[in-house]
Scaffold this active site. Sequence first.
Site, PDB file in Angstrom:
ATOM      1  CB  SER A   1      -2.745  -6.828   0.985  1.00  0.00           C
ATOM      2  OG  SER A   1      -1.523  -6.771   0.278  1.00  0.00           O
TER       3      SER A   1
ATOM      4  CE1 TYR B   1      -1.882  -1.598   2.582  1.00  0.00           C
ATOM      5  CE2 TYR B   1      -0.506  -3.428   1.835  1.00  0.00           C
ATOM      6  CZ  TYR B   1      -1.672  -2.689   1.742  1.00  0.00           C
ATOM      7  OH  TYR B   1      -2.614  -3.029   0.823  1.00  0.00           O
TER       8      TYR B   1
END
Length: 246
Positions: A139, A152
């Site tokens: 990501s 995250y």
Amino acid sequence: MRRVLVLGATSAIAEATARVHAERGDALFLVARSPARLAAVADDLALRGAPKVEGFVADLNDLSHHRELLDAAEAALGGPPEVVLLAYGALGSPVVLDRDPYAAVEVLNTNLVSPVALLTLVAERLARAGRGTIVGISSVAGDRGRSGNAVYGASKAGLTAFLSGLRARLWRAGVHVLTVKPGFVDTPMTAHLAKGPLFAPPGAVAQGIVRAVDRKADEVYLPWFWRLVMFAVRHIPERIFKQLRF
């Protein structure tokens, strides 16, 4: 026809990417937790042209299933997979993650510990075969830690670093490793977020992934403009960055 293994096959990006492979006539082996959802995805891919689609139900956070599912994939596909797409993960609630260490560990297990354990086994098998491509979906969040998604982001930064190391180790063995860095994608994982112009549909991300595999790219931002966005974000001085609320 390629032999394709999809890990986390019921995620929106995985399903969209598997559709591209199905329409190309590739054979697919799908791994996911939900039997009903897995069967629905498999049926759809068969209708789209995949000559073979088989499924394996497993919770990938349970490391004891990893060798078994890889053995099953090789048996079903008739050899080691030529493309391995790792496409599962958890976003978690920042409000919860900021206060609950057990929830934070759960996200780290799903996004980093399990992928590292599984890809270690995959790497060994592909290196032995002397060919293949590993696609890891990381990501843009891994490019710099932000106050809104520290856990995250940390998990994706770790995965990005692992994929980089794996790429450097495996290229001599003839194995290609691609790191995919999507930005905002309109999926069930982001259903709670307000949508804006930066959001991309899963189908566009899937097309970008397959193109990057075909041209043996090392790393790809999807859509492309995230490379520019994250270049700017990475270069914001820390004394300013820590004051930003995003």
